[in-house]
Structure formats: C-alpha cells, structure tokens
Write an enzyme that holds these catalytic residues in place. Structure first.
Site, PDB file in Angstrom:
ATOM      1  N   ASP A 124      50.211  34.806  71.418  1.00  0.00           N
ATOM      2  CA  ASP A 124      51.574  35.668  71.215  1.00  0.00           C
ATOM      3  C   ASP A 124      52.367  34.667  71.459  1.00  0.00           C
ATOM      4  O   ASP A 124      52.837  34.158  72.472  1.00  0.00           O
ATOM      5  CB  ASP A 124      51.860  36.487  71.831  1.00  0.00           C
ATOM      6  CG  ASP A 124      53.040  37.593  71.559  1.00  0.00           C
ATOM      7  OD1 ASP A 124      54.088  36.865  71.568  1.00  0.00           O
ATOM      8  OD2 ASP A 124      52.941  38.718  71.144  1.00  0.00           O
ATOM      9  N   HIS A 125      52.930  33.774  70.534  1.00  0.00           N
ATOM     10  CA  HIS A 125      53.747  32.496  70.574  1.00  0.00           C
ATOM     11  C   HIS A 125      55.161  32.746  71.429  1.00  0.00           C
ATOM     12  O   HIS A 125      55.554  31.932  72.161  1.00  0.00           O
ATOM     13  CB  HIS A 125      54.104  31.714  69.450  1.00  0.00           C
ATOM     14  CG  HIS A 125      55.177  32.021  68.663  1.00  0.00           C
ATOM     15  ND1 HIS A 125      55.265  33.280  67.662  1.00  0.00           N
ATOM     16  CD2 HIS A 125      56.374  31.768  68.446  1.00  0.00           C
ATOM     17  CE1 HIS A 125      56.281  33.261  67.186  1.00  0.00           C
ATOM     18  NE2 HIS A 125      57.178  32.558  67.516  1.00  0.00           N
ATOM     19  N   HIS A 166      55.222  40.368  69.685  1.00  0.00           N
ATOM     20  CA  HIS A 166      56.336  39.618  70.673  1.00  0.00           C
ATOM     21  C   HIS A 166      57.332  40.577  71.599  1.00  0.00           C
ATOM     22  O   HIS A 166      57.413  40.187  72.571  1.00  0.00           O
ATOM     23  CB  HIS A 166      57.176  38.625  69.544  1.00  0.00           C
ATOM     24  CG  HIS A 166      56.354  37.866  68.470  1.00  0.00           C
ATOM     25  ND1 HIS A 166      55.274  37.357  68.916  1.00  0.00           N
ATOM     26  CD2 HIS A 166      56.663  37.559  67.357  1.00  0.00           C
ATOM     27  CE1 HIS A 166      54.757  36.755  67.868  1.00  0.00           C
ATOM     28  NE2 HIS A 166      55.728  36.660  66.824  1.00  0.00           N
TER      29      HIS A 166
END
Ligand code: BG6
Length: 504
Positions: free
Chosen positions: A181-182, A244
């Site tokens: 999950d950047h 996110h």
C-alpha cells in the site's frame, strides 16, 4: 541503515509500466544511497520475447528518464546485473524456466538462494503466480529466504480478498507476503506514528474527551487519465478509500503499540478496523459523485463519462465522502470523515484533527468554527504540520484571531526524503513488513467497505451526484459534517494558506 542480504529480485510484469516508471528507477535510487547488497541481480519475467541485452537497454533508458542521473557509466554498470526470462505466466510448466534461471544466477553470483518475487502484473494473475511458484518449490526457504510482494488492488471485494489470501497462503506463509500500500511508504504517513507517539503533548488530547471530529481529505486534480478501463470497474472507494485512506485512519486512531516492531503495530491497526462501526445508513453516511464536463481556468475539461475506456452510462463514483464511527473507548461517539475525489481543484492529502471548543466562550468575537483548535497533518504536497489556535488581536479589547504555527518538511534541507517505493522496496529487502498491509487487516478493511459497494449496486434509489470538474465535489457532502457552521477544510497547495483565496 541496514544493508539487505545478497539476493535476486524477480519482477513479474517486467515489461510493464510500473517496472519502468517506478520500480527500477527507485531501485537505482537505493543503489545511489548505498542501500543495495553487494551482490544483487534483477530477473525480469514477462510474456514478451526480450533478450537480457534488450531488457538492460530498456531499463537503462528508464533509469535515465525517471531518476536524476549524475553518471551514466554507473547506470550502465548497474544494468549489467539485469536479466530477462520470457514465460507464459499462465502455464505451470513454464515456471521451471524461472527456477533454473534463479538457480543459475545463485551459482553465478555465489549467493544464498534469497529471492523476492514482485508481482507487477494484472491482478488476475495474483493467485496463479504464487501457486505455480509453490509447485516448483520456489517458496521453499531451505536454501535462502523467499518473499513475495503483491501490488494493489488486493481483491475486488471481501470475498475475492479472502480467496486471494487463501490461495497465496497455500504456497507462502504470512511472514513471506508483502502487500503493498504505497501510502504506508510515504514519509509523512509514517510521521503520524512519530507525531503521536514521540510527543507527550498530543496523546493526552487524542481521544473523545478533546477531539470533536477527524477529517481526512485526499483530493486529486487529475481525472482518470489513460486508466478509464480499469477505473470504471473500480471507483473512488475501491481505488483509494478501502486501502490508502483506511490505512491512514488506522494510524490516526490506533492505540500506542508496545514497540516499533511489525506485528505490534499491525495488531493495533487491525484493532481499529475491527472497531469500525458498520455503516447503518449508506444513503446518509456516504455521498458519491461523478465529475461532469466543465471549464478549469478557461479550458474545457471533459466529464468522466466521456473519458476513454469509460462506459458512457457509467455509474462509477469518482468522488466519495464517508462519515463513520470507531466503536472503542478512545473514539466512542466521535465522527470520522473521509473524502476522496478526482478532478477536484488541487492535489492534496491531509488529516485534520478538530479539537473541541472551550466549554465556555468569554470572547464574544469568536465564531464556533474559529474557537476550535485544529491540527493539520499534511501528507502531500508541502508536507508538514500546522496548528491553528486563537491569539489576541493587538489593540483595544479582546478580539481573537486564528493564527497558524507551522512546520514544513522542506525546511529540513540536506535530508534525502525517500519516495514510497524506495522505502518499501528496501523494507522488503531487509525483511521488515511493518509498512505492508497484513492479510487480516486487508480483509477487515474490505468487511467495512463491502456493504457500501453492495448497496450502491443493488439500490438504484441511492443518488450519484454530478459535480463540475475542478470543484470540491457534490455540495451534499457538506451536509455530512455534524454541527452547525462546521464544514470541511478546503485546503490549498500550500499548507498554511487556507484563507478564502488561494492558488489551486
Ligand atoms: C493509486 C490509485 O493507488 O494511488 C490512483 O490507483 C491514485 O488512482 C494514486 O491516483 C494516488 O497516489 P499518490 O501517491 O499520487 O497520492
């Protein structure tokens, strides 16, 4: 910082866009920061017929295009450690080629069989690749560690996420699985932990007794660009909120972990997901919208339904705002608001903690909105923190004015701010999964989101509001916020610039 063990990074989908734009340039950044092991090779895997040499050239150009290069010779030297293997990813037998290539590289570099498998493929392959790797004994850690990184989206709904977890876990155990999950790789998202748990002043106030509500905004000025096809079957909730933004909610709301160790933090994040009160009234608590054509700064901008790859009758939301509660002792009764949209006036992500006003107002000039202290944690851009509080206006009487106290990351000169992928890739290389989503947390987040999506699909009476591209989304979303005179913060690019006029 830790240097990883010598290893081979295997990228499935190596001829795709993500590898070229993000992965390889960020890996080169690790090289520049001296954070790669002494012996390191990249094995690209894909359907394309590509020789090692052709792959090296492609990646050389990608690094020059997407990284700041001081010395081209160093890049040339670096890509000598790149290799490519063509396979049909859907054919189990073809994985024998991957195995023998890995064994060959392990012998050539004389290293342990430490391997990362990075899945940068269409999601339909996320189940198949681990299964076939397992079949060829490539998840086995007898001769060295094996880790697998899975890109988002992790599942399409709760059921598919459960099935995907189940399927990957037939070959790899949880400690080997790194779900990207950047947002968790962003420096400012990690700073939520540091702000909360390294300061004595915030934590005593961080609860239902002092906080009035919490707002999280993620706005994007761009539309769906060239991703219309993907986006139309996804939408704002699946694309941004399920992953996110709920991860940010967890970091804002979690209890203090007992240590900075991966499972300690991830256990506390999971507890937040388990405490999310299921949304009782989707119509009232969730507002969805879709951008329609308009003019931004005098230029015509097309509506979502006119975008390439999008169904002209699409009901996919490009905006969503959700009001919900976290049922635990810390947050009982305190509303949380999360909103995300494409084609809003600016690109900004921030968390705003609104504190309760003083119990009795002696300064009559203060409006309710102004009487609330606010702490703004800016995730991007102009990363930083802003505290808003009342000050006396110099002169006669006791007029109160809201003023800002702000810190901007950019003031820390000479500090290398690692990008999200750079940080996350390095974490996986050193075996630190703290900033990756754990399987149970992903499922718990889906459990909360699933009823929203199901209701939208099944109940045609739930409105989808149009909003002109370049505005802050449907006006109805303003009514979500509880309390007279209260509304969202309408942020600008610049953190402390929140007057009525600002550059967007
Ligand atoms: C991705 C979404 O995960 O995150 C995109 O698929 C979105 O639609 C992007 O634009 C936002 O990431 P960032 O880091 O630019 O805020």
């Amino acid at each position: 910082m830790n240097k990883p063990d010598n290893h081979i990074l295997t990228i499935f989908g190596a001829s795709g866009d993500l590898t070229k734009r993000k992965l390889v340039p960020e890996i080169y950044e690790l090289k520049k920061q001296n954070l790669l092991p002494d012996k390191f090779a990249i094995l690209g895997i894909g359907r394309k017929e590509l020789s090692d040499e052709a792959f090296r050239n492609k990646m050389y150009n990608a690094i020059l295009e997407f990284n700041n290069i001081d010395n081209k010779e160093n890049v040339k030297e670096f890509v000598k450690n790149f290799y490519f293997q063509t396979i049909d990813t859907k054919s189990a037998d073809d994985y024998a080629k991957v195995k023998s290539r890995i064994e060959g590289l392990v012998a050539e570099y004389s290293i342990d069989e430490n391997v990362i498998f990075y899945l940068s493929t269409p999601p339909s392959l996320y189940g198949i690749i681990p299964e076939y790797l397992g079949k060829h004994n490539l998840a086995n850690e007898d001769k060295g560690w094996k880790r697998i990184i899975v890109e988002k989206p992790f599942g399409y709904d709760l059921q598919s996420a459960i099935e995907l977890n189940k399927s990957i876990k037939q070959s790899f155990h949880e400690d080997q699985i790194y779900r990207i999950d950047h947002y968790l790789g962003k420096e400012t998202v990690q700073n939520l932990l540091v702000t909360r748990f390294s300061n004595g002043i915030f934590e005593p106030l961080w609860n239902r007794n002092f906080v009035q509500h919490i707002e999280i905004t993620s706005a994007e000025s761009l539309g769906v660009e060239n991703r219309g096809g993907y986006y139309d079957s996804s939408g704002a909730v699946r694309d941004m909120i399920q992953n996110h933004l709920l991860q940010i909610v967890a970091l804002v709301a979690m209890e203090p972990p007992s240590s900075i160790e991966s499972n300690s933090i991830r256990n506390e994040m999971l507890k937040v997901f388990h405490s999310l009160r299921p949304i009782e009234n989707i119509k009232e608590q969730v507002i969805r919208g879709q951008y329609v054509s308009s003019k931004i700064k005098g230029e015509a901008v097309q509506g979502y339904r006119e975008e390439e790859g999008v169904d002209p009758n699409s009901k996919t939301e490009t905006y969503a705002a959700v009001k919900f509660y976290i049922d635990n002792w810390r947050w009982g009764g305190i509303p949380f608001y999360v909103r995300h949209g494409k084609r809003l006036p600016t690109k900004v992500t921030e968390v705003v903690v609104h504190f309760k006003p003083t119990p009795h107002s002696i300064f009559k000039s203060q409006s309710l909105g102004e009487a609330c202290n606010r702490l703004v944690i800016r995730i991007q851009p102009d990363e930083g923190i802003l505290l808003k509080f009342g000050m006396k206006v110099p002169g006669q009487g006791f007029s109160v004015q809201n003023v800002n106290m702000d810190f901007h990351y950019k003031d820390l000169s000479n500090v290398h701010l690692a990008s999200a992928y750079e940080r996350l890739l390095h974490d996986c290389m050193v075996g630190d999964s703290t900033l990756y989503a754990r399987g149970d947390a992903v499922e718990a987040a889906w459990e909360f989101i699933d009823p929203i999506l199901k209701n939208w699909k099944d109940d045609n009476s739930i409105p989808l509001f149009g909003y002109p591209a370049g505005t802050w989304g449907p006006e109805n979303a303003d009514d979500l916020i509880e309390g007279a005179h209260l509304t969202w913060r309408y942020p600008c690019k610049n953190l402390s610039d929140d007057g009525s006029y600002c550059e967007l």
